[in-house]
Each structure stands twice: as structure tokens, then as C-alpha cells.
Design an enzyme around this catalytic site. Structure first.
Site, PDB file in Angstrom:
ATOM      1  N   GLY A 230       0.831  -1.208   0.000  1.00  0.00           N
ATOM      2  CA  GLY A 230       0.000   0.000   0.000  1.00  0.00           C
ATOM      3  C   GLY A 230       0.856   1.244   0.000  1.00  0.00           C
ATOM      4  O   GLY A 230       2.074   1.209  -0.213  1.00  0.00           O
ATOM      5  N   ILE A 231       0.203   2.343   0.286  1.00  0.00           N
ATOM      6  CA  ILE A 231       0.842   3.654   0.216  1.00  0.00           C
ATOM      7  C   ILE A 231       1.592   3.959   1.523  1.00  0.00           C
ATOM      8  O   ILE A 231       1.208   3.448   2.567  1.00  0.00           O
ATOM      9  CB  ILE A 231      -0.246   4.711  -0.066  1.00  0.00           C
ATOM     10  N   GLY A 232       2.656   4.757   1.450  1.00  0.00           N
ATOM     11  CA  GLY A 232       3.273   5.265   2.672  1.00  0.00           C
ATOM     12  C   GLY A 232       4.695   4.778   2.905  1.00  0.00           C
ATOM     13  O   GLY A 232       5.234   3.944   2.173  1.00  0.00           O
ATOM     14  N   GLY A 233       5.289   5.325   3.956  1.00  0.00           N
ATOM     15  CA  GLY A 233       6.684   5.028   4.280  1.00  0.00           C
ATOM     16  C   GLY A 233       6.896   3.581   4.695  1.00  0.00           C
ATOM     17  O   GLY A 233       7.898   2.952   4.327  1.00  0.00           O
ATOM     18  N   MET A 234       5.934   3.018   5.435  1.00  0.00           N
ATOM     19  CA  MET A 234       6.117   1.667   5.965  1.00  0.00           C
ATOM     20  C   MET A 234       6.162   0.612   4.847  1.00  0.00           C
ATOM     21  O   MET A 234       7.124  -0.168   4.769  1.00  0.00           O
ATOM     22  CB  MET A 234       5.033   1.383   7.001  1.00  0.00           C
ATOM     23  N   GLU A 255      -2.484  -2.950  -6.447  1.00  0.00           N
ATOM     24  CA  GLU A 255      -3.377  -1.898  -6.936  1.00  0.00           C
ATOM     25  C   GLU A 255      -2.550  -0.692  -7.393  1.00  0.00           C
ATOM     26  O   GLU A 255      -2.685  -0.202  -8.492  1.00  0.00           O
ATOM     27  CB  GLU A 255      -4.297  -1.513  -5.782  1.00  0.00           C
ATOM     28  N   LEU A 329      -6.000   2.892  10.553  1.00  0.00           N
ATOM     29  CA  LEU A 329      -5.957   3.994  11.524  1.00  0.00           C
ATOM     30  C   LEU A 329      -6.241   3.543  12.952  1.00  0.00           C
ATOM     31  O   LEU A 329      -5.799   4.177  13.902  1.00  0.00           O
ATOM     32  CB  LEU A 329      -6.968   5.073  11.126  1.00  0.00           C
ATOM     33  N   GLY A 352      -8.858  -0.312  -2.140  1.00  0.00           N
ATOM     34  CA  GLY A 352      -8.905  -1.745  -2.421  1.00  0.00           C
ATOM     35  C   GLY A 352      -8.507  -2.572  -1.217  1.00  0.00           C
ATOM     36  O   GLY A 352      -8.187  -3.765  -1.334  1.00  0.00           O
TER      37      GLY A 352
HETATM   38  C1  LIG Z   1      -3.087   3.180  -2.471  1.00  0.00           C
HETATM   39  C2  LIG Z   1      -3.024   1.995  -1.645  1.00  0.00           C
HETATM   40  O1  LIG Z   1      -2.691   2.018  -0.532  1.00  0.00           O
HETATM   41  S1  LIG Z   1      -3.525   0.559  -2.309  1.00  0.00           S
HETATM   42  C3  LIG Z   1      -3.973  -0.388  -0.937  1.00  0.00           C
HETATM   43  C4  LIG Z   1      -5.357  -0.521  -0.557  1.00  0.00           C
HETATM   44  N1  LIG Z   1      -5.953   0.707  -0.084  1.00  0.00           N
HETATM   45  C5  LIG Z   1      -5.916   1.111   1.193  1.00  0.00           C
HETATM   46  O2  LIG Z   1      -5.313   0.511   2.059  1.00  0.00           O
HETATM   47  C6  LIG Z   1      -6.708   2.355   1.458  1.00  0.00           C
HETATM   48  C7  LIG Z   1      -6.877   2.671   2.901  1.00  0.00           C
HETATM   49  N2  LIG Z   1      -5.650   3.164   3.475  1.00  0.00           N
HETATM   50  C8  LIG Z   1      -5.328   4.478   3.437  1.00  0.00           C
HETATM   51  O3  LIG Z   1      -5.992   5.326   2.840  1.00  0.00           O
HETATM   52  C9  LIG Z   1      -4.088   4.901   4.207  1.00  0.00           C
HETATM   53  O4  LIG Z   1      -3.195   3.822   4.241  1.00  0.00           O
HETATM   54  C10 LIG Z   1      -4.439   5.347   5.658  1.00  0.00           C
HETATM   55  C11 LIG Z   1      -5.300   6.622   5.606  1.00  0.00           C
HETATM   56  C12 LIG Z   1      -5.166   4.273   6.424  1.00  0.00           C
HETATM   57  C13 LIG Z   1      -3.134   5.643   6.383  1.00  0.00           C
HETATM   58  O5  LIG Z   1      -2.410   6.545   5.635  1.00  0.00           O
HETATM   59  P1  LIG Z   1      -1.002   7.089   6.167  1.00  0.00           P
HETATM   60  O6  LIG Z   1      -0.597   8.160   5.239  1.00  0.00           O
HETATM   61  O7  LIG Z   1      -0.079   5.966   6.413  1.00  0.00           O
HETATM   62  O8  LIG Z   1      -1.430   7.615   7.598  1.00  0.00           O
HETATM   63  P2  LIG Z   1      -1.159   8.912   8.403  1.00  0.00           P
HETATM   64  O9  LIG Z   1      -0.885   8.508   9.800  1.00  0.00           O
HETATM   65  O10 LIG Z   1      -0.137   9.801   7.735  1.00  0.00           O
HETATM   66  O11 LIG Z   1      -2.574   9.603   8.403  1.00  0.00           O
HETATM   67  C14 LIG Z   1      -3.145  10.158   7.255  1.00  0.00           C
HETATM   68  C15 LIG Z   1      -3.846  11.435   7.659  1.00  0.00           C
HETATM   69  O12 LIG Z   1      -4.860  11.146   8.607  1.00  0.00           O
HETATM   70  C16 LIG Z   1      -4.703  11.934   9.771  1.00  0.00           C
HETATM   71  N3  LIG Z   1      -5.104  11.148  10.935  1.00  0.00           N
HETATM   72  C17 LIG Z   1      -4.775   9.871  11.178  1.00  0.00           C
HETATM   73  N4  LIG Z   1      -5.334   9.478  12.341  1.00  0.00           N
HETATM   74  C18 LIG Z   1      -6.014  10.530  12.828  1.00  0.00           C
HETATM   75  C19 LIG Z   1      -6.785  10.751  14.007  1.00  0.00           C
HETATM   76  N5  LIG Z   1      -6.970   9.799  14.914  1.00  0.00           N
HETATM   77  N6  LIG Z   1      -7.300  11.974  14.188  1.00  0.00           N
HETATM   78  C20 LIG Z   1      -7.143  12.956  13.273  1.00  0.00           C
HETATM   79  N7  LIG Z   1      -6.421  12.800  12.133  1.00  0.00           N
HETATM   80  C21 LIG Z   1      -5.872  11.607  11.932  1.00  0.00           C
HETATM   81  C22 LIG Z   1      -3.222  12.266   9.793  1.00  0.00           C
HETATM   82  O13 LIG Z   1      -2.952  13.411  10.546  1.00  0.00           O
HETATM   83  C23 LIG Z   1      -2.958  12.485   8.310  1.00  0.00           C
HETATM   84  O14 LIG Z   1      -3.477  13.736   7.935  1.00  0.00           O
HETATM   85  P3  LIG Z   1      -2.720  14.756   6.951  1.00  0.00           P
HETATM   86  O15 LIG Z   1      -2.250  13.947   5.771  1.00  0.00           O
HETATM   87  O16 LIG Z   1      -3.767  15.735   6.604  1.00  0.00           O
HETATM   88  O17 LIG Z   1      -1.583  15.260   7.775  1.00  0.00           O
HETATM   89  C1  LIG Z   2      -8.203   5.153  -4.958  1.00  0.00           C
HETATM   90  C2  LIG Z   2      -7.886   3.990  -4.161  1.00  0.00           C
HETATM   91  C3  LIG Z   2      -6.578   4.011  -3.524  1.00  0.00           C
HETATM   92  C4  LIG Z   2      -6.480   3.055  -2.393  1.00  0.00           C
HETATM   93  O1  LIG Z   2      -6.842   1.887  -2.473  1.00  0.00           O
HETATM   94  O2  LIG Z   2      -5.979   3.477  -1.376  1.00  0.00           O
END
Ligand SMILES: CC(=O)SCCNC(=O)CCNC(=O)[C@H](O)C(C)(C)COP(=O)(O)OP(=O)(O)OC[C@H]1O[C@@H](n2cnc3c(N)ncnc32)[C@H](O)[C@@H]1OP(=O)(O)O
Ligand SMILES: CCCC(=O)O
Length: 458
Positions: A230-234, A255, A329, A352
Site C-alpha cells: 500500500g501507500i506510505g513510508g512503511m 493496486e 488507523l 482496495g
Molecule cells: C493506495 C493503496 O494504498 S492501495 C492499498 C489498498 N488501499 C488502502 O489501504 C486504502 C486505505 N488506506 C489508506 O488510505 C491509508 O493507508 C491510511 C489513511 C489508512 C493511512 O495513511 P497514512 O498516510 O499511512 O497515515 P497517516 O498517519 O499519515 O494519516 C493520514 C492522515 O490522517 C490523519 N489522521 C490519522 N489518524 C487521525 C486521528 N486519529 N485523528 C485525526 N487525524 C488523523 C493524519 O494526521 C494524516 O493527515 P494529513 O495527511 O492531513 O496530515
Molecule cells: C483510490 C484507491 C486508492 C487506495 O486503495 O488506497
């Protein structure tokens, strides 16, 4: 831009190109008040057409404009021109950081979707898209415009579109795959754009916590696996840990195509020896640094396909030892996973995630990992556990407890599959931050799911 001399063998094609070529200002005249407009996907969002439409703000009322993720640093020109959202309503089916900011300001609305279903959703459920706009690479000698590094739901958007306008960007790579281009005969207008750079999405370096999380995952990955990161540093850090490990013979079915895959390929870790699309790196969109776009440009190992294929459970599951790694989250003591909201505040779509959680588990030897740091430090300095007894009011369940497999924090990986509610709570408390474990046990007791005082049972 297209070389008309190259097209001289096919003068009909050259004539059609000339006939359809207009300026951005001319093209957007087709938009009327009350229209639904699609701005394109990911790195293929239109820029010149956005600027041109913004100039018409005062003449237009109630125009719905849709995107998936707004990937640029500045908000769309139409929203700059319309600070009170009186003329344009902006909608997103996922949301980036900037969409989120606009959402908080009440200027961007979210459409909840399963990403896999997006093509059908546009094709059959929403009604007409009056004008579909998208960036493409310059036309080839057969009259095709390649979509660049995204296809996802384009086929559904085109099925619903009354008019299609392409904005040519020479920086769009030509990406291999299926349903990766549109023919000039299907296009109503061609705009030669100002060739802006694609979004440069550099993952934040992994924190120490994320590195520990990655470690718990990498120790469970076998050679011969197919990866979805997925997305992100980890997830990117998982890629670098694999590069340094003796894990080999990996395949890509994902994806989103990100920098980690380019690095793994350069390290010789990718063989593509999987059951579906052998030898190919399969994805539905790519976003990353310029290295990602350069890597995919005319690369026959790349195989971009619509999201309803890439994210189909059966297709994912057909690949043995599938490993899916995504972030979330919050997780409650039942193993319900929230990846979408902070209470009522929308953060991002489910994308996804559920497809890969379920598809990976269905694969022979497959595993899915949903990861979160054990705590979040809030703006006021307070520490909040992200393993919670119950999800707070307004939270969204992205992966239900019946689907979640491994939940991972920096304190370990907890396998939910086949575990009773009591075992789940014990396992989840064992990977919660130690400062919160006693409180979680008390809550679990109150909830009637904790029947044993031992903290660690495995
Ligand atoms: C594109 C792909 O990943 S393909 C894979 C399948 N798709 C997915 O997994 C989609 C669902 N996952 C996601 O959208 C992301 O992985 C997330 C949102 C769950 C995590 O994203 P990350 O960027 O690693 O998390 P991060 O900790 O930086 O949080 C994202 C934002 O939410 C905010 N946030 C997170 N938790 C909280 C909270 N408890 N309260 C308020 N804000 C919060 C952060 O401050 C950050 O905001 P900003 O970007 O405006 O500063
Ligand atoms: C648009 C969808 C991207 C995701 O799965 O995080």
C-alpha cells in the site's frame, strides 16, 4: 506533440486529429450548468482544462466535478476561483491530503466506494457523465492515446460519458497493459496541454516505529510470494528490508505501483513467476517519484489493467503465497479495522483494502497485514492508543472482524483468523502499547470479552 508527418501514411488519422484539435478554452465551452464532469484519475487529472474551466466560473452554476485523488500541491483552479463553492461541487471517491483539507472546509464531498466497483458504478449507476476529461500521452501512429500510469475505472467513465476531451501531456509515460488507451475515434476534442510534470509523490522516510512494524512482516514473507504494497513510508520500507534479505523470486500484483517495486526490480528480486500474467508486474495505477514513471515508460514488464480485474478476489487469490500489506488507523478488540475516519472526520476511502485482505487470505499460503503504530501523539501532546476497546462513534469499519487476518503494530503481529473474541482481545492487547494494556484489559472485562487475567497467551 503528435508528428503529423509520421501520420502521413494515414492521412485520415492526421485529418481527424486536426479536426478535433482545439484550445483548452474552446474545449470547456461544452460544459453547461448542472453538468457532471470527470477530471480524470490519479496522475491523469487535467490541468489546462481545469484552468480554462475556472475562467468560466461566473457563467456556470451547480457543476459537479469528480476526481479520485487530487494529487497536486495546489487545489484545483475551479475551487480557487470559487471559494464559496457556489458554482462547482467537487467530489472525490477516495481523497488525498488536499481533498481532505477541502473536505474539512466543506468544499469537497466524499463518495464511499469499493474501488473494485468503480467502473460499474460509473457505467451503470450514476447516470450520464456529461464531460469526461483526462490527460493522455501523445497519439501513436495507430491513433491511440495511452492513458499514462492509470486505467482503474476509465472504461466505466467512458461508458457513461457523453463527451470525451483528452489533454495531451508529453510527460505521460506510455504504459503497457490492457484497456490502457483510447482511440481518436472515441474522442470528441483534443487539447495539447502545457506538459506539466506528473505528481512527485515521495513516501516519507519510515519512522522507527514503522521500521519495527516492517520487521514483523518481513520475517513472515517467503521467497516466491506475490506482493501488494500500500501507500506510505512503511510499505516502502518493507521493500527495502526485502532487498537486503535473502527473500527472492517475487512477483508484483498490486493496486498501486510505487517506488518500492522499482527498487526491488533493480535488486533482482522480481522474477514474476506467479500464476496469473506470468512475468508481468500487474497494477491499476501508479504514483511515486519520477523513477516510477520512467520505469513504466514502454516497459513490457508493466501490465496495467482495470481495477475490476486487478482487485478481483479470484485474480488476487489465484497467485499462491500472496502477501498484502496496508495501513489502517485504528483496530478494536474484536479485530474490526478502521482505515477511513477519525471518528466522524473523513480521512480516506477504503480503496482496495478489503479486496486485498480477502483475496490474500483466499490465496494458497496467502497472508494479509493491516498495520498501525500502537499509539498516536495528538497535536496537544496527548498519547492515544490505536488499539481501542470499541471504535469511536462515527468510525468506519473498513475490514470487518470476520475478514481481518494479521494486525501488526511495532509490538508484534496478531493473527485474528480462527480466534475467538476472547483470544482476539488477548492478542490485540499483547500488541498494544504497554502503557495502555491494563486499561484495555479493564475495558475488555467490562465488555464481557476478557475471561482471563493473563496478558499474553501466545
Ligand atoms: C493506495 C493503496 O494504498 S492501495 C492499498 C489498498 N488501499 C488502502 O489501504 C486504502 C486505505 N488506506 C489508506 O488510505 C491509508 O493507508 C491510511 C489513511 C489508512 C493511512 O495513511 P497514512 O498516510 O499511512 O497515515 P497517516 O498517519 O499519515 O494519516 C493520514 C492522515 O490522517 C490523519 N489522521 C490519522 N489518524 C487521525 C486521528 N486519529 N485523528 C485525526 N487525524 C488523523 C493524519 O494526521 C494524516 O493527515 P494529513 O495527511 O492531513 O496530515
Ligand atoms: C483510490 C484507491 C486508492 C487506495 O486503495 O488506497
Amino acid at each position: 506533440m503528435v508528428n503529423l508527418k509520421q501520420l502521413c501514411k494515414n492521412s485520415e488519422l492526421a485529418a481527424e486529429y486536426k479536426k478535433k484539435l482545439v484550445t483548452a478554452d474552446e474545449a470547456v465551452k461544452v460544459v453547461k450548468s448542472g453538468d457532471r464532469v470527470h477530471y480524470g484519475l490519479f496522475c491523469g487529472i487535467v490541468r489546462d482544462l481545469d484552468q480554462a474551466l475556472a475562467k468560466r466560473t461566473e457563467e456556470l452554476q451547480n457543476v459537479l466535478v469528480c476526481d479520485t485523488i487530487w494529487a497536486y500541491d495546489e487545489i484545483p483552479a475551479i475551487l480557487k476561483a470559487d471559494p464559496d463553492s457556489k458554482h462547482f461541487k467537487y467530489l472525490s471517491t477516495h481523497m488525498s491530503g488536499l481533498d481532505r483539507k477541502m473536505n474539512k472546509e466543506g468544499r469537497c464531498w466524499f463518495i464511499p466506494v469499493q474501488f473494485r466497483e468503480n467502473p460499474k458504478l460509473w457505467a451503470e449507476n450514476v447516470g450520464d457523465i456529461d464531460v469526461a476529461m483526462l490527460q493522455v500521452s501523445p497519439m501513436d501512429r495507430f491513433g491511440h492515446f495511452n492513458f499514462g500510469p492509470q486505467t482503474a475505472e476509465y472504461w466505466g467513465i467512458f461508458a457513461a460519458a457523453k463527451k470525451i476531451i483528452v489533454e495531451v501531456n508529453e510527460n505521460q509515460p506510455v504504459v503497457h497493459g490492457v484497456q490502457n488507451s483510447i482511440h481518436i475515434s472515441q474522442v470528441d476534442m483534443i487539447v495539447e496541454g502545457s506538459n506539466g510534470k506528473l505528481p512527485n509523490l515521495i513516501a516519507k522516510p519510515a519512522s522507527e516505529t514503522e521500521k519495527k512494524i516492517a520487521g514483523h512482516i518481513v520475517e513472515r514473507i517467503r521467497s516466491g510470494s506475490t506482493l501488494q504494497l500500500g501507500i506510505g513510508g512503511m510499505p516502502n520500507y518493507v521493500g527495502s528490508m526485502i532487498s537486503e534479505s535473502d527473500i527472492n523470486d517475487l512477483s508484483v500484483h498490486t493496486e498501486m505501483f510505487v517506488d518500492a517495486y522499482v527498487n526491488l526490480y533493480n535488486e533482482g528480486k522480481i522474477t514474476g513467476n506467479k500464476n496469473t500474467n506470468k512475468g508481468k508486474m500487474v497494477f491499476t495505477f501508479a504514483m511515486g517519484s519520477q523513477a516510477v514513471y520512467d520505469f513504466l515508460d514502454d516497459n513490457p514488464m508493466g501490465y496495467m489493467a482495470p481495477v475490476d480485474y486487478v482487485n478481483a478476489l479470484e485474480v488476487i487469490a489465484a497467485n499462491d503465497n500472496f502477501v498484502s500489506i496496508n495501513s489502517c488507523l485504528q483496530v478494536d478488540l474484536f479485530g474490526q479495522v478502521n482505515s477511513e475516519s477519525a471518528g466522524l472526520q473523513h480521512i480516506g476511502g477504503t480503496g482496495g483494502q478489503l479486496d486485498f485482505v480477502m483475496g490474500a487470505f483466499k490465496s494458497n499460503g496467502g497472508q494479509s497485514f493491516l498495520c498501525t503504530p500502537s499509539v498516536r501523539i495528538n497535536k496537544d501532546g496527548s498519547k492515544e492508543s490505536l488499539i481501542v476497546p470499541r471504535l469511536p462513534e462515527g468510525s468506519i469499519v473498513s475490514a470487518p472482524r470476520s475478514a481481518s487476518h494479521y494486525i501488526v503494530t511495532e509490538f508484534g503481529a496478531a493473527n485474528m483468523k480462527g480466534k475467538s473474541t476472547w483470544e482476539r482481545s488477548e492478542l490485540l492487547i499483547s500488541i498494544a502499547h504497554p502503557e495502555f494494556q491494563d486499561e484495555l484489559i479493564k475495558e475488555a472485562e467490562k465488555m464481557g470479552i476478557w475471561k482471563n487475567s493473563s496478558k499474553i497467551c501466545y
